[in-house]
Scaffold this motif. Structure first.
Motif, short mmCIF file in Angstrom:
data_model
loop_
_atom_site.label_atom_id
_atom_site.label_comp_id
_atom_site.label_asym_id
_atom_site.label_seq_id
_atom_site.Cartn_x
_atom_site.Cartn_y
_atom_site.Cartn_z
N PHE A 34 -1.13 61.52 113.09
CA PHE A 34 -0.24 61.76 114.22
C PHE A 34 0.13 63.24 114.26
N VAL A 35 0.08 63.83 115.44
CA VAL A 35 0.49 65.23 115.62
C VAL A 35 1.71 65.24 116.54
N SER A 36 2.79 65.83 116.07
CA SER A 36 4.06 65.82 116.80
C SER A 36 4.06 66.83 117.93
N LEU A 37 5.13 66.81 118.70
CA LEU A 37 5.30 67.77 119.78
C LEU A 37 5.39 69.20 119.24
N GLU A 38 5.85 69.32 118.01
CA GLU A 38 5.98 70.65 117.39
C GLU A 38 4.71 71.08 116.67
N GLY A 39 3.71 70.19 116.65
CA GLY A 39 2.45 70.54 115.99
C GLY A 39 2.36 70.11 114.54
N ASP A 40 3.36 69.39 114.04
CA ASP A 40 3.30 68.88 112.67
C ASP A 40 2.46 67.62 112.62
N SER A 41 1.81 67.37 111.49
CA SER A 41 0.92 66.22 111.38
C SER A 41 1.39 65.25 110.30
N LEU A 42 1.07 63.99 110.50
CA LEU A 42 1.44 62.93 109.56
C LEU A 42 0.30 61.91 109.49
N SER A 107 7.30 65.56 99.12
CA SER A 107 8.41 65.21 100.02
C SER A 107 9.07 63.91 99.59
N TYR A 108 10.15 63.56 100.29
CA TYR A 108 10.91 62.34 100.01
C TYR A 108 11.38 61.82 101.36
N TRP A 109 11.05 60.58 101.69
CA TRP A 109 11.23 60.09 103.06
C TRP A 109 12.49 60.58 103.76
N ALA A 110 13.65 60.13 103.27
CA ALA A 110 14.89 60.33 104.02
C ALA A 110 15.63 61.61 103.66
N TYR A 111 15.21 62.26 102.57
CA TYR A 111 15.98 63.39 102.07
C TYR A 111 15.08 64.59 101.84
N ALA A 112 15.68 65.77 101.87
CA ALA A 112 14.91 66.99 101.65
C ALA A 112 14.31 67.02 100.25
N THR A 113 15.06 66.48 99.28
CA THR A 113 14.58 66.37 97.90
C THR A 113 15.03 65.03 97.32
N SER A 128 21.79 65.59 107.84
CA SER A 128 21.00 65.51 109.07
C SER A 128 19.68 64.80 108.79
N GLU A 129 19.04 64.35 109.84
CA GLU A 129 17.77 63.65 109.68
C GLU A 129 16.74 64.59 109.06
N SER A 130 15.99 64.08 108.08
CA SER A 130 14.99 64.91 107.42
C SER A 130 13.87 65.25 108.41
N PRO A 131 13.23 66.41 108.25
CA PRO A 131 12.10 66.77 109.11
C PRO A 131 10.99 65.71 109.08
N LEU A 132 10.79 65.11 107.90
CA LEU A 132 9.75 64.10 107.79
C LEU A 132 10.09 62.86 108.62
N PHE A 133 11.37 62.46 108.59
CA PHE A 133 11.75 61.29 109.38
C PHE A 133 11.81 61.60 110.87
N HIS A 134 12.05 62.85 111.22
CA HIS A 134 11.94 63.24 112.62
C HIS A 134 10.51 63.02 113.10
N LEU A 135 9.57 63.31 112.21
CA LEU A 135 8.15 63.10 112.51
C LEU A 135 7.81 61.61 112.58
N VAL A 136 8.33 60.84 111.62
CA VAL A 136 8.10 59.39 111.62
C VAL A 136 8.67 58.75 112.89
N LYS A 137 9.84 59.20 113.31
CA LYS A 137 10.45 58.65 114.52
C LYS A 137 9.59 58.95 115.75
N GLN A 138 9.03 60.14 115.83
CA GLN A 138 8.13 60.44 116.94
C GLN A 138 6.90 59.55 116.92
N LEU A 139 6.36 59.30 115.73
CA LEU A 139 5.22 58.39 115.61
C LEU A 139 5.61 57.00 116.08
#
Length: 263
Positions: A34-42, A107-113, A128-139
């Motif tokens: 998955f590629v997000s609106l910001e260009g990040d991939s998962l 990485s760690y799902w819900a937390y920065a570390t 705040s929501e972790s960047p990774l979960f922001h990506l998961v939510k977009q997916l």
């Protein structure tokens, strides 16, 4: 055949069967990125219902793996839980879309570390929501746009690190999920104030040396006090791998697929 030879034969047979099962899982789950609106991939794997019917709507299950399955291979996340949804009886009785994203190695799902403490009181609050979960939510949102996804039957399952992520996503988006199954997880129970519309089934082993059982016990009490629909199943003498008895618990799939949001 000598006794030692029989043991070696059984060991080889088991390895062969395990490899065969793993290959079947890899083939059944579509490999995607998955590629997000910001260009990040998962990386993620995606399972479709065995026999999709035009015009019919199906549940969507989001599965969050544990820390040991992190990586970049888009394979290890299928180690635990994926086979449940490939069982031909389950595929026939509980047709569903199943989503297995993979958390990157560092990485760690819900937390920065990784949280410094897994005690309920020591778990983060207010982050705040972790960047990774922001990506998961977009997916997840992209999957929700599929016309044959039933928005009233969105489920989330997580084990260990993924169970912590399960609590986090449900807290952030309680209106989205019909049911949540956190297995050997933990959360600061202060966060569970407004999730009573989500049905929970919590599993944990009372001898867990990694994520202490208090995490699930406190979550259960907090959800119960708020009038939520929650069940708690504790396995005596079970260590961290309580997902094994959980996946084999009577009615595991039946309970999950009965849950739905009110219209």
């Amino acid at each position: 055949m000598e006794k030692g030879d029989r043991r070696r034969f059984r060991a080889i047979l088991w390895l062969f069967l395990s490899f065969t099962i793993s290959v079947c899982a890899q083939n059944a789950y579509e490999k995607r990125v998955f590629v997000s609106l910001e260009g990040d991939s998962l990386p993620y794997r995606f399972l479709r219902p065995d026999s999709e019917k035009s015009g019919e709507k199906y549940p969507l299950v989001l599965f969050l793996h544990g820390g040991g399955e992190r990586g970049e291979d888009n394979e290890k996340q299928l180690t635990h839980g994926a086979q449940m949804f490939l069982n031909p009886v389950n595929r026939e009785k509980y047709p569903a879309f199943v989503l297995f994203p993979q958390c990157p190695s560092e990485s760690y799902w819900a937390y920065a570390t990784r949280p410094s403490s897994f005690t309920p009181a020591g778990m983060p609050v207010g982050q705040s929501e972790s960047p990774l979960f922001h990506l998961v939510k977009q997916l997840l949102d992209s999957c929700m746009k599929m016309p044959n996804i039933d928005s009233r039957r969105i489920y989330i399952i997580g084990l260990s690190m993924g169970a912590m992520g399960t609590y986090d996503l449900v807290v952030r988006y309680p209106q989205l999920f019909a049911a949540a199954i956190p297995i050997c997880g933990t959360v600061n129970s202060i966060r569970l104030q407004n999730v009573k519309e989500v049905s929970f089934r919590i599993f944990h082993g009372d001898a867990d040396p990694i994520v202490q059982v208090d995490g699930s016990r406190e979550a259960y009490k907090a959800l119960k006090e708020k009038g939520g629909s929650v069940e708690y199943i504790e396995f005596p003498g079970c260590g961290h791998d309580s997902w094994t008895p959980a996946f084999n618990y009577p009615g595991f799939m039946d309970w999950l697929f009965k849950q739905r949001k009110n219209p």
